[in-house]
Design a protein around this motif. Sequence first.
Motif: not given
Length: 377
Positions: A293-321
């Motif tokens: 939602d913050n990307v849509g309001r303040h950054a516009g353009g495209r966004a990329w979401v990456l899910i990484e399963d690292e076993g004991a932890t799970v990481t989600v990365s949200i990147r915009d331009e």
Amino acid sequence: MPSPPGGFEVPLWRALTVFRLASLAYVCALAVRDADRYAHPYAVGALILLMIAWTGATAIGYARPAWRRWPLLLADLGVVMAIVLATPWVVGRTALTHGVPTLGVAWMAGPVLAWAVSGGRRRGTVAALLVAGADLATRERIGQSSFTGVILMLLAGVVVGHVARLAASAEERLQRAVELEAATRERERLARDIHDSVLQVLALVQRRGADLPGEAGELARLAGEQEVALRALIAGAGPAAASLPDGGEAVDLRTLLGRYASAAVALSAPATPVPLPRRVAGELAAATGAALDNVGRHAGGRAWVLIEDEGATVTVSIRDEGPGIPDGRLDEAAAQGRLGVTQSIRGRVADVGGTVRIMSAPEAGTEIELSVPRSPR
């Protein structure tokens, strides 16, 4: 086709009828053999006729699911206990002392089995204790054989009740499996129909109008977004059930985050499920939604979401331009009462024991990393 209600219990009720007929035949054979030893032979004959009539009545009653209720169950138990308690008078104490069996013999186990089939182990145990108590009350001397009969009746009530509950549980699971299979087939049929019509039209509009200016280009972009959303919907909406290594209930994080995928949001995820406890997955998905939602309001353009399963932890990365976040801007927003990042993102992730990293530079976009442990803390 779904099985009818109580379908798995039908063979048990039929087996009960067969048991009562066989045990009644055994009682009749003993009555013929010991007729000259009874104190009141004609009374014995009358009770046997009553047993025959009641066996027929219960066979008809228990064959109808609507009749397998307390009135018939209590009447069954009462009739059998009355016949058992009449044994000392009709058979005679002397005959019983010299080894003549009681009038009920195995036939008196009928209501015990009926109660067990209708209500499980506990109900079968109660009926067994009541019938066994009536049988012991007819004896002047209680020996080892008497206790053996009581134990066998208790075991019959417990075992048959357990089998009946297993049958009911198996029937419920089969019903759910049949319903799920039917829903899956219907969804696959709808997916084929939609793919052959709506999805192809949306894809065609998106391709033909992608390079057009003005409203035509905007319409093509919207068509592309709706195509992505519709594909995600027919692929299966809602969090899919999964299992954790310790057997706990979990959902697949890919399914929760799949709802955010669109023409403007690219989602990259592992090919295999990413199971997380339901609460952890829900908070992580909500934090990801707030970040987008913050990307849509303040950054516009495209966004990329990456899910990484690292076993004991799970990481989600949200990147915009977008233009990035100026230094001190988040602290300033929090001081002004705008707590979107502080509460909706950091607060949610912190509640499940996770961490948040925000990396941003002027005109270089922003990347947010949400890391949570596999198990909530």
